[in-house]
Design a protein around this motif. Structure first.
Motif, mmCIF file in Angstrom:
data_model
loop_
_atom_site.group_PDB
_atom_site.id
_atom_site.type_symbol
_atom_site.label_atom_id
_atom_site.label_comp_id
_atom_site.label_asym_id
_atom_site.label_seq_id
_atom_site.Cartn_x
_atom_site.Cartn_y
_atom_site.Cartn_z
ATOM 1 N N SER A 80 0.814 -1.218 0.000
ATOM 2 C CA SER A 80 0.000 0.000 0.000
ATOM 3 C C SER A 80 0.845 1.265 0.000
ATOM 4 O O SER A 80 0.330 2.350 -0.282
ATOM 5 N N GLY A 81 2.121 1.118 0.357
ATOM 6 C CA GLY A 81 2.960 2.303 0.510
ATOM 7 C C GLY A 81 2.742 3.019 1.826
ATOM 8 O O GLY A 81 3.292 4.093 2.057
ATOM 9 N N VAL A 82 1.936 2.437 2.708
ATOM 10 C CA VAL A 82 1.631 3.014 4.017
ATOM 11 C C VAL A 82 2.306 2.174 5.085
ATOM 12 O O VAL A 82 2.233 0.943 5.065
ATOM 13 N N LEU A 97 -9.653 3.777 7.778
ATOM 14 C CA LEU A 97 -8.229 3.995 7.521
ATOM 15 C C LEU A 97 -7.613 2.800 6.800
ATOM 16 O O LEU A 97 -6.829 2.963 5.854
ATOM 17 N N ALA A 98 -7.950 1.605 7.244
ATOM 18 C CA ALA A 98 -7.391 0.407 6.619
ATOM 19 C C ALA A 98 -7.818 0.307 5.153
ATOM 20 O O ALA A 98 -7.005 -0.008 4.276
ATOM 21 N N MET A 99 -9.085 0.597 4.866
ATOM 22 C CA MET A 99 -9.558 0.506 3.483
ATOM 23 C C MET A 99 -8.971 1.625 2.623
ATOM 24 O O MET A 99 -8.683 1.422 1.436
ATOM 25 N N ALA A 100 -8.769 2.802 3.224
ATOM 26 C CA ALA A 100 -8.140 3.902 2.485
ATOM 27 C C ALA A 100 -6.706 3.541 2.094
ATOM 28 O O ALA A 100 -6.257 3.841 0.982
ATOM 29 N N ALA A 101 -5.996 2.891 3.009
ATOM 30 C CA ALA A 101 -4.626 2.467 2.703
ATOM 31 C C ALA A 101 -4.618 1.438 1.581
ATOM 32 O O ALA A 101 -3.793 1.504 0.655
ATOM 33 N N LYS A 102 -5.559 0.512 1.606
ATOM 34 C CA LYS A 102 -5.582 -0.559 0.609
ATOM 35 C C LYS A 102 -5.983 -0.055 -0.775
ATOM 36 O O LYS A 102 -5.569 -0.636 -1.783
ATOM 37 N N ARG A 103 -6.752 1.015 -0.812
ATOM 38 C CA ARG A 103 -7.144 1.516 -2.134
ATOM 39 C C ARG A 103 -6.153 2.555 -2.670
ATOM 40 O O ARG A 103 -6.380 3.172 -3.708
ATOM 41 N N GLY A 104 -5.048 2.775 -1.928
ATOM 42 C CA GLY A 104 -3.968 3.604 -2.449
ATOM 43 C C GLY A 104 -4.056 5.072 -2.143
ATOM 44 O O GLY A 104 -3.416 5.889 -2.819
ATOM 45 N N ASP A 105 -4.820 5.443 -1.111
ATOM 46 C CA ASP A 105 -4.941 6.858 -0.751
ATOM 47 C C ASP A 105 -3.728 7.256 0.102
ATOM 48 O O ASP A 105 -3.851 7.629 1.271
ATOM 49 N N THR A 106 -2.545 7.172 -0.484
ATOM 50 C CA THR A 106 -1.313 7.376 0.281
ATOM 51 C C THR A 106 -1.152 8.809 0.757
ATOM 52 O O THR A 106 -0.517 9.050 1.783
ATOM 53 N N GLU A 107 -1.723 9.769 0.031
ATOM 54 C CA GLU A 107 -1.555 11.168 0.420
ATOM 55 C C GLU A 107 -2.178 11.437 1.786
ATOM 56 O O GLU A 107 -1.677 12.251 2.571
ATOM 57 N N ARG A 108 -3.255 10.735 2.083
ATOM 58 C CA ARG A 108 -3.914 10.896 3.379
ATOM 59 C C ARG A 108 -2.980 10.503 4.518
ATOM 60 O O ARG A 108 -3.066 11.048 5.626
ATOM 61 N N PHE A 109 -2.087 9.556 4.248
ATOM 62 C CA PHE A 109 -1.230 9.017 5.285
ATOM 63 C C PHE A 109 0.157 9.646 5.297
ATOM 64 O O PHE A 109 0.717 9.920 6.363
ATOM 65 N N ALA A 110 0.738 9.880 4.140
ATOM 66 C CA ALA A 110 2.133 10.308 4.062
ATOM 67 C C ALA A 110 2.361 11.649 4.736
ATOM 68 O O ALA A 110 3.425 11.894 5.295
ATOM 69 N N GLY A 111 1.384 12.535 4.700
ATOM 70 C CA GLY A 111 1.555 13.841 5.310
ATOM 71 C C GLY A 111 0.918 13.965 6.678
ATOM 72 O O GLY A 111 0.999 15.021 7.299
ATOM 73 N N ALA A 112 0.270 12.909 7.146
ATOM 74 C CA ALA A 112 -0.445 12.984 8.425
ATOM 75 C C ALA A 112 0.541 13.145 9.584
ATOM 76 O O ALA A 112 1.659 12.640 9.520
#
Length: 527
Positions: free
Chosen positions: A420-422, A474-489
């Motif tokens: 996922s890149g997360v 959060l888990a589903m967002a990571a799996k669908r590739g929403d990396t921007e939500r996580f990388a800058g958090a």
């Protein structure tokens, strides 16, 4: 779920949500709080002091030669500064505090009221014993309750915290070994132990050997038996262990340790899972500290020293440290000196006085308000809460030891984030944006990318449901590739993500004033 990528500014004037900026850097009630040194002036004071008379100093030339750099502020400025800082804190009174292996449970206000009663709140350790009979009776009540709940014949009440209690228990073990002329040098510690366990053993001069875990997350009994020898002083084990699992072979381990002439120390950090259900003394344990701030709802720290009483087996009871309370013909007394201890052989004392009275009062209030059945239900509800989280998240997060019941805490690993890149850290930082303190991360070390969650018995089903729904999102967002939500958090926290490696290796622990910047040279209009 949509997510804005612009969040709380890190300095005044930085774009906030929707691209808007404010002159102050504030966002309504989210105040951009400067350091107190940056707010106050070093050349003023908020207090009027008369000029002092010429006074002869008696400091031998050690008096200050310069003015201390203390920021001058008015009283309203100082009060506002610390109130605003307090509003940025996360606490159990703010929301669910899911730290695994830490038992951040609700601290009932009744406890606080009792701790402030005259005679408890203002008691002094140097008062005559005749004037503190009620306080000694309460300490005796808590001590006897702890002995009853653990099935142990003795308890040392003076240790101030869990690690201090560990030291007390291991010192009792060392004293017992020395009393029989047995100089042993080795302590066994499972891989999943709290870090204070090997540190405590090492502090007392013992060598430490690690015991591996089996594939199911429990201690390898065969490995324990293989390492036992005349050099082993004891084993330090946590049950339930730090993977949130009950050590089903604990009695076999205890029997093997005792057969080798060693002692069994149990880390009591996770007692909240088995309170009223299992008595550690019945499992063959010789010493165990009890974190009153975990199991018995006293605050972490408590505004001063905490409390980590240590229960001791019959073999170690004679070596309990001074002082302790006894009931005599004239009321309650304190045994303060070895000469008063009779046949016992106390190894010394852990603290100057008996313990932290405020913590004892709070623990007693919790015990009495719950009763035996209520304390047992608290443990059962804590286990139920953890298993509810496990059952609701097992399809979107990964369980390292399979879909099996846990105890008071549930352990996930980072396999559900593969590809996922997360990272685990990214996931935890995104939880801050959702209003939650992250769970314990990267511990225990036996699990890669660990996410350890302990909800305790304090949370309602509605509270757990919202927490579960948040983690699912959060888990589903990571799996669908929403990396921007996580990388800058975190995007919405008072400060954005730090360089944690640099912060750990090159911490800035002291404020220093910045030199004023020089004005840019004026340019000729023709230029």
């Amino acid at each position: 779920m949509s997510m804005n990528t612009q969040g709380r500014p890190t300095s005044p004037g930085e774009a906030g949500e929707g691209g808007h900026t404010t002159f102050t850097g504030n966002r309504a009630l989210m105040i951009e709080e400067a350091l107190i040194y940056e707010t106050g002036r070093l050349d003023v004071t908020g207090v009027d002091l008369a000029d002092g008379d010429d006074t002869e100093f008696h400091l031998g030339g050690l008096e200050r030669s310069d003015t201390p750099n203390l920021p001058g502020m008015s009283e309203p400025e100082a009060v506002r500064h610390y109130v605003r800082l307090s509003q940025k804190n996360y606490a159990i009174d703010t929301g669910l505090y899911p730290l695994g292996s830490c038992t951040m449970k609700h601290n009932p206000r009744l406890n606080e009221k009792m701790a402030r009663l005259p005679g408890f709140g203002d008691v002094h350790p140097l008062q005559p014993v005749s004037t503190v009979q009620g306080a000694l009776e309460l300490i005796d009540l808590v001590a006897n309750a702890l002995k009853e709940l653990t099935g142990m014949p003795a308890v040392a009440m003076s240790p101030k915290a869990g690690a201090h209690g560990e030291l007390c228990g291991m010192m009792a073990i060392k004293a017992a070994l020395e009393a029989r002329g047995d100089a042993r040098s080795l302590v066994l510690v499972p891989e999943s132990a709290h870090g204070t366990n090997p540190a405590t053993a090492a502090l007392l001069g013992y060598r430490v050997e690690s015991i591996p875990a089996r594939e199911d997350g429990t201690v390898d009994v065969a490995a324990v038996k293989e390492r036992l020898s005349p050099e082993v002083a004891g084993i330090m084990l946590t049950n339930p262990n730090t993977c949130g699992l009950f050590e089903r072979d604990i009695i076999e381990i205890a029997d093997a340790v005792h057969a080798a002439g060693a002692y069994f120390y149990c880390d009591g950090a996770n007692l909240n899972a088995i309170l009223g259900r299992v008595r550690p003394g019945d499992l063959g344990i010789d010493a165990m500290h009890i974190n009153l701030h975990k199991t018995f709802s006293t605050p972490h720290g408590g505004g001063g020293p905490g409390a980590g009483p240590v229960v001791l087996s019959e073999a170690l009871a004679p070596f309990a440290p001074l002082p302790w309370v006894v009931s005599g013909k004239d009321g309650f007394e304190l045994v303060e000196h070895a000469g008063q201890a009779g046949p016992a052989k106390p190894f010394g004392r852990m603290t100057a006085f008996h313990g932290q009275m405020g913590m004892f009062v709070r623990a007693a209030a919790w015990m009495l308000s719950h009763g035996a059945d209520g304390m047992r239900q608290a443990a059962e509800d804590a286990v139920l809460s953890a298993n509810y989280i496990r059952a609701c998240l097992k399809d979107v997060m990964s369980l390292p030891f399979g879909d099996r019941p846990c105890m008071h805490e549930v352990l996930f690993d980072d396999q559900f984030l593969n590809g996922s890149g997360v990272t685990t850290l990214d996931f935890a930082k995104a939880m801050i944006d959702e209003g939650y303190h992250p769970m314990t991360m990267y511990f225990p070390l036996v699990v890669h990318g660990a996410l350890l969650i302990e909800p305790t018995e304090s949370e309602s089903k509605a509270s757990l449901d919202l927490f579960i729904a948040t983690l699912r999102d959060l888990a589903m967002a990571a799996k669908r590739g929403d990396t921007e939500r996580f990388a800058g958090a975190p995007w919405y926290a008072p400060r954005r993500r730090l360089d944690e490696t640099r912060a750990a290796r090159q911490p800035v622990l002291r404020w220093t004033p910045q030199a004023p910047s020089e004005p840019e040279p004026k340019r000729d209009a023709a230029e």
